[in-house]
Design an enzyme around this catalytic site. Sequence first.
Site, PDB file in Angstrom:
ATOM      1  N   GLY A 144      75.791 -28.011 -11.682  1.00 27.22           N
ATOM      2  CA  GLY A 144      75.096 -29.282 -11.557  1.00 27.22           C
ATOM      3  C   GLY A 144      75.024 -29.798 -10.137  1.00 27.22           C
ATOM      4  O   GLY A 144      75.217 -29.072  -9.158  1.00 27.22           O
ATOM      5  N   CYS A 145      74.780 -31.106 -10.017  1.00 31.24           N
ATOM      6  CA  CYS A 145      74.501 -31.717  -8.720  1.00 31.24           C
ATOM      7  C   CYS A 145      75.679 -31.667  -7.754  1.00 31.24           C
ATOM      8  O   CYS A 145      75.489 -31.762  -6.547  1.00 31.24           O
ATOM      9  CB  CYS A 145      74.067 -33.173  -8.914  1.00 31.24           C
ATOM     10  SG  CYS A 145      72.500 -33.366  -9.794  1.00 31.24           S
ATOM     11  N   ASN A 146      76.885 -31.553  -8.266  1.00 23.22           N
ATOM     12  CA  ASN A 146      78.060 -31.490  -7.396  1.00 23.22           C
ATOM     13  C   ASN A 146      78.264 -30.107  -6.783  1.00 23.22           C
ATOM     14  O   ASN A 146      79.061 -29.930  -5.870  1.00 23.22           O
ATOM     15  CB  ASN A 146      79.328 -31.881  -8.155  1.00 23.22           C
ATOM     16  CG  ASN A 146      79.514 -31.077  -9.431  1.00 23.22           C
ATOM     17  OD1 ASN A 146      78.887 -31.396 -10.436  1.00 23.22           O
ATOM     18  ND2 ASN A 146      80.347 -30.050  -9.407  1.00 23.22           N
TER      19      ASN A 146
END
Length: 358
Positions: A144-146
């Site tokens: 994901g975005c992390n």
Amino acid sequence: MTTQVETRAATAARIVGVGTSVPETSYTQRQILDIFGIQDPKIRSVFENSAIDRRYLTLPAETPDGRAVESQGQLLAKHREQGIEMAARALQACLKDARADLADVAHLCCVSSTGFLTPGFTALLIRELGLSPEVSRIDVVGMGCNAGLNALNSVNGWASTHAGKLAVMICVEACSAAYVFDGTMRSSVVNSLFGDGAAAIAVTAEEEPVRTGPEILKFASCIIPEAVEAMRYDWDDAHGKFSFFLDREVPYVVGAHVEDVIGRLLVGTDVRRSDVQHWIIHSGGKKVIDSVMINLGLTRHDVRHTTSILRDYGNVSSGSFLFSLERLLDEGRVEPGDYGVLMTMGPGSTIETALVRY
């Protein structure tokens, strides 16, 4: 009989190049609403109050009845084709910034959460660009975005123990390959936010530095298990596709934990929060940025690059923070000795951070 094992001391790595790329086509929020014939005032409000002016997307071809609905197979093909094209351009821009060539790449890491490929982007790019088949590589999928900072941690570790070798990470996010248009608020929140793009970063540890760039000092992570379902990319039985889900509580979950993880990042460094001149934060959305800003006592100036990337590109998932870092470096206001914090947030729920010194 004993075996002698060679050990190598770690050398601090530096960020020596950044490059980004996006598709050719871009749309304003109102254009997207009109293209898909969205009339619901609540959904239109989500788009129009997102603090996003324009996003780069690859939308399906227009048909006499409106926009075509893409099958999961077509979405995966978009992920692959757009991903390779964007990643190649981002890598080449990054290497130009680092004053390096394709032949210099010794380690390649590709990050993506908008589709699944086997073999992954690393293998496909090695073939596409003619990189050495001896390149060390790793694919990070689905975090994901992390994930950009998770992967940078790993790439930094590799570079630190291979002095003089160039390591590159590429975040490849064709977010329009994960869109589901069904008129619900769940899909509308996602569809109003994400944009397509790729971003690459080059890292090397040189015993006698010949390239300039911020030195990577430390990483710190925080996972919030009780919020593990708050951000998801999972299978939607109703549509026979994968789709994103973002809980409305995400900004508050992130805000409630961000001060703690920054405290752990700075502990033992003799760096105080007030000593940090540059904040590069994931463009996760207007409410997420506001929550981080309020809980850390940051100013609008501190998050200017985060908000401007959100405005001009939307949320580019794992690569968003590199778009902001590129904008900071292009600004030309960084002074030697300045400290910076990089921060990403994503599923887990997770907050990832890194401390750098310019």
